[in-house]
Structures are given as structure tokens and as C-alpha cells.
Design an enzyme around this catalytic site. Structure first.
Site, PDB file in Angstrom:
ATOM      1  N   HIS A  85       0.734  -1.220  -0.174  1.00  0.00           N
ATOM      2  CA  HIS A  85      -0.049  -0.220  -0.080  1.00  0.00           C
ATOM      3  C   HIS A  85       0.890   1.235   0.066  1.00  0.00           C
ATOM      4  O   HIS A  85       0.593   2.154  -0.785  1.00  0.00           O
ATOM      5  CB  HIS A  85      -1.015  -0.003   1.447  1.00  0.00           C
ATOM      6  CG  HIS A  85      -1.564   1.203   1.730  1.00  0.00           C
ATOM      7  ND1 HIS A  85      -3.077   1.335   1.413  1.00  0.00           N
ATOM      8  CD2 HIS A  85      -1.218   2.433   1.974  1.00  0.00           C
ATOM      9  CE1 HIS A  85      -3.393   2.272   1.527  1.00  0.00           C
ATOM     10  NE2 HIS A  85      -2.448   3.256   2.161  1.00  0.00           N
ATOM     11  N   GLU A  86       1.966   1.273   1.057  1.00  0.00           N
ATOM     12  CA  GLU A  86       2.471   2.508   1.058  1.00  0.00           C
ATOM     13  C   GLU A  86       3.559   2.705  -0.179  1.00  0.00           C
ATOM     14  O   GLU A  86       3.892   3.981  -0.697  1.00  0.00           O
ATOM     15  CB  GLU A  86       3.611   2.387   2.353  1.00  0.00           C
ATOM     16  CG  GLU A  86       2.564   2.281   3.568  1.00  0.00           C
ATOM     17  CD  GLU A  86       1.832   3.561   3.695  1.00  0.00           C
ATOM     18  OE1 GLU A  86       1.923   4.547   3.035  1.00  0.00           O
ATOM     19  OE2 GLU A  86       0.719   3.162   4.630  1.00  0.00           O
ATOM     20  N   HIS A  89       1.614   4.218  -2.870  1.00  0.00           N
ATOM     21  CA  HIS A  89       1.223   5.541  -2.721  1.00  0.00           C
ATOM     22  C   HIS A  89       1.991   6.575  -3.587  1.00  0.00           C
ATOM     23  O   HIS A  89       1.768   7.561  -3.968  1.00  0.00           O
ATOM     24  CB  HIS A  89       1.315   6.221  -1.370  1.00  0.00           C
ATOM     25  CG  HIS A  89       0.215   5.821  -0.338  1.00  0.00           C
ATOM     26  ND1 HIS A  89      -1.227   6.428  -0.911  1.00  0.00           N
ATOM     27  CD2 HIS A  89      -0.281   5.589   0.846  1.00  0.00           C
ATOM     28  CE1 HIS A  89      -2.038   6.182   0.060  1.00  0.00           C
ATOM     29  NE2 HIS A  89      -1.513   5.852   1.097  1.00  0.00           N
ATOM     30  N   GLU A 146      -6.046   6.310  -1.373  1.00  0.00           N
ATOM     31  CA  GLU A 146      -5.974   5.406  -0.238  1.00  0.00           C
ATOM     32  C   GLU A 146      -6.488   3.714  -0.931  1.00  0.00           C
ATOM     33  O   GLU A 146      -6.055   2.814  -0.786  1.00  0.00           O
ATOM     34  CB  GLU A 146      -6.810   5.332   0.899  1.00  0.00           C
ATOM     35  CG  GLU A 146      -6.322   6.648   1.831  1.00  0.00           C
ATOM     36  CD  GLU A 146      -4.775   6.509   2.179  1.00  0.00           C
ATOM     37  OE1 GLU A 146      -4.473   5.190   2.651  1.00  0.00           O
ATOM     38  OE2 GLU A 146      -3.753   7.312   2.458  1.00  0.00           O
ATOM     39  N   ASP A 150      -4.705   0.401  -1.513  1.00  0.00           N
ATOM     40  CA  ASP A 150      -5.084  -1.024  -1.097  1.00  0.00           C
ATOM     41  C   ASP A 150      -5.265  -2.285  -2.025  1.00  0.00           C
ATOM     42  O   ASP A 150      -4.892  -3.213  -2.048  1.00  0.00           O
ATOM     43  CB  ASP A 150      -6.554  -0.675  -0.547  1.00  0.00           C
ATOM     44  CG  ASP A 150      -6.562   0.046   0.968  1.00  0.00           C
ATOM     45  OD1 ASP A 150      -5.432   0.052   1.516  1.00  0.00           O
ATOM     46  OD2 ASP A 150      -7.604   0.427   1.302  1.00  0.00           O
ATOM     47  N   HIS A 209      -9.720   8.190   3.799  1.00  0.00           N
ATOM     48  CA  HIS A 209      -9.495   6.736   3.929  1.00  0.00           C
ATOM     49  C   HIS A 209     -10.795   6.195   4.032  1.00  0.00           C
ATOM     50  O   HIS A 209     -11.876   6.703   4.658  1.00  0.00           O
ATOM     51  CB  HIS A 209      -8.835   6.281   5.411  1.00  0.00           C
ATOM     52  CG  HIS A 209      -7.463   6.775   5.369  1.00  0.00           C
ATOM     53  ND1 HIS A 209      -7.163   7.858   5.874  1.00  0.00           N
ATOM     54  CD2 HIS A 209      -6.246   6.054   5.279  1.00  0.00           C
ATOM     55  CE1 HIS A 209      -5.889   7.858   6.011  1.00  0.00           C
ATOM     56  NE2 HIS A 209      -5.328   7.045   5.516  1.00  0.00           N
ATOM     57  N   ARG A 215     -12.420  -1.082   2.745  1.00  0.00           N
ATOM     58  CA  ARG A 215     -11.184  -1.278   2.596  1.00  0.00           C
ATOM     59  C   ARG A 215     -10.683  -2.728   2.190  1.00  0.00           C
ATOM     60  O   ARG A 215      -9.550  -3.024   1.731  1.00  0.00           O
ATOM     61  CB  ARG A 215     -10.071  -0.460   3.746  1.00  0.00           C
ATOM     62  CG  ARG A 215     -10.204   0.707   3.927  1.00  0.00           C
ATOM     63  CD  ARG A 215      -9.068   1.372   4.715  1.00  0.00           C
ATOM     64  NE  ARG A 215      -7.940   1.430   3.996  1.00  0.00           N
ATOM     65  CZ  ARG A 215      -6.900   1.866   4.369  1.00  0.00           C
ATOM     66  NH1 ARG A 215      -6.883   2.648   5.909  1.00  0.00           N
ATOM     67  NH2 ARG A 215      -5.783   1.696   4.072  1.00  0.00           N
TER      68      ARG A 215
END
Length: 249
Positions: A85-86, A89, A146, A150, A209, A215
């Protein structure tokens, strides 16, 4: 900064004054690339496009995100998805606007950028359709970054898990759940939460989020690997039709 246990208002004033002075002192100084935006015990993580960095504080490296005693499938399905996920980004609707040095700079070809916007629009439409109650739903554009993270994080973490198993004995089935099922269940257990309706309404207006429920449901319903793991039939809730399936990375 002076803090005392019996003067809350003065403590707040002292803290804000200290922070304002700290930030002012940084004006004109070289960028501190070693400074964190979170404290070590914080159970969270972030990507900073201005520094092109990812930070995982120690606080998140504990159950349910990461567990030294857990099987690989569970760790890949929890902290693995967070890591993916990060990373993603850096290539979401906001991170993609910055180059490798952290400068706001369009480094895309025109064709790639057009394709990227087409793919991300699919994700925005998907989350526009998630309601918390009649008449109140997510703003797909607000939660787009976000949601991209995900979706890409779940995909890359699953691929990483499968890669990690190459050349090893088959991973165990636990309580009747296959390793692939364990992976997806771990993501649901990590993201699972209970949020008051009032908080959900506020999140719809201002939080980038999505709520935890979406999510989990949102990205996994786009993955054929989830459908295969649980033998979901076409047309069921957790299987998006091929023409509606979203894939960014």
C-alpha cells in the site's frame, strides 16, 4: 518547553508555541531527510512524496499487522499489504504527480497518463457506490489515493507471498483454510473495526480513507485470486464483473 500536570491550558499553549517556533526555525535550512512524521510507537505507516520515502514505525510491527509466530500467509496478508500500500502511494493520484526527487513534476508520457486516469476513474466509481446508509456514500475521488494503495497493495503482497513459497514445501492448511484463504482473511482481520454511525458520516465528508469494511471488500472484489481462493461464483457480491473490474497496477 515547560509542561506541568496541573495546567492543561498552559501545556497546550506551550506545546503549540514550541511547535510553531520549531517550524519557523526550519525556514531557509536544508531539508532534514531523517525526520519522521510519526513517533516510533505509532501504529501506522506513511509515504511522503516530497522526500520519496516510506516510514514504518515500530508500533505497527506487532499483531495483528505483524507476528513473528504467524505463518507467512498471515503476515503477507497483513503487514505485506500495508507495505505494498505504501509503495503504491508513490504512484497513486497524488504521489504520481511527484518525480523521484520529490519535485512536483510530470514525468509521464501523455499516453501513460491518459491510461492511468482511465484506470483510476474505475476505482473512484467503485467507491462512489459504497453506502454507509441510504443517501450517504463514499466520495470516490476523496478516497481514491487510499483505495489505489489498498488495491495495488493487496495484489503485490499476494504475488510476493506466492513468490516466497517457490521451492518450499506446501504451506499448511489451518482450521480448514488454505494458505491463499489465510492471506485474504488476514487482511480482513487487520482492517476490521467497529465505527459509530456518527463517525462514519464525518468520514464520508473529510477522511481520505474509506471505512474499514470497504477497505476489505473494495480491493478484494477486484482480484480474481480472491474469487479463486474461495471458489466464488460469477455474479456474487465479492466478484466484480470483468468489465467492471478495476486494476491500476
Amino acid at each position: 518547553m515547560k509542561v506541568t500536570p496541573d495546567a492543561y491550558w498552559k501545556d497546550v499553549e506551550a506545546t503549540r508555541t514550541f511547535n510553531a517556533g520549531y517550524r519557523r526555525a526550519k525556514i531557509g535550512q536544508p531539508t532534514d531527510r531523517g525526520q519522521w512524521g510519526m513517533t516510533p510507537p505509532t501504529s501506522n505507516a506513511y509515504y511522503n512524496p516530497l522526500l520519496n520515502e516510506i516510514v514504518f514505525p515500530a508500533g505497527i510491527l506487532q499483531p495483528p499487522a505483524f507476528n513473528m509466530q504467524a505463518v507467512d500467509a498471515v503476515n503477507y496478508g497483513s503487514i505485506g499489504v500495508v507495505i505494498g500500500h505504501e509503495i503504491s502511494h508513490g504512484f497513486d493520484d497524488q504521489g504520481a504527480q511527484f518525480d523521484s526527487t520529490g519535485r512536483l513534476n510530470n514525468w509521464w508520457t501523455a499516453a501513460d497518463l491518459e491510461s492511468f486516469h482511465t484506470r483510476t476513474a474505475c476505482v473512484a466509481r467503485q467507491f462512489d457506490g459504497y453506502f454507509i446508509e441510504p443517501g450517504i456514500h463514499h466520495n470516490g475521488k476523496l478516497v481514491l489515493g487510499e483505495s489505489i494503495g489498498d488495491l495495488a497493495g493487496a495484489k503485490i503482497a499476494f504475488l510476493a507471498f506466492k513468490k516466497s513459497q517457490e521451492g518450499k514445501p506446501p504451506a499448511p492448511t489451518i482450521d480448514g483454510f488454505t494458505p491463499e484463504q489465510q492471506f485474504f482473511i488476514a487482511w480482513g482481520q487487520f482492517r476490521g473495526d467497529a465505527i459509530r454511525p456518527e463517525t462514519q458520516r464525518r468520514m464520508m465528508q473529510s477522511d481520505p480513507h474509506p471505512i474499514g469494511k470497504y477497505r476489505v471488500i473494495g480491493p478484494l472484489s477486484n482480484l480474481p485470486e480472491f474469487q479463486q481462493a474461495f471458489s466464488c461464483k460469477a455474479g456474487t457480491t465479492m466478484v466484480r464483473a470483468k468489465e467492471d473490474r478495476c486494476e491500476v497496477w
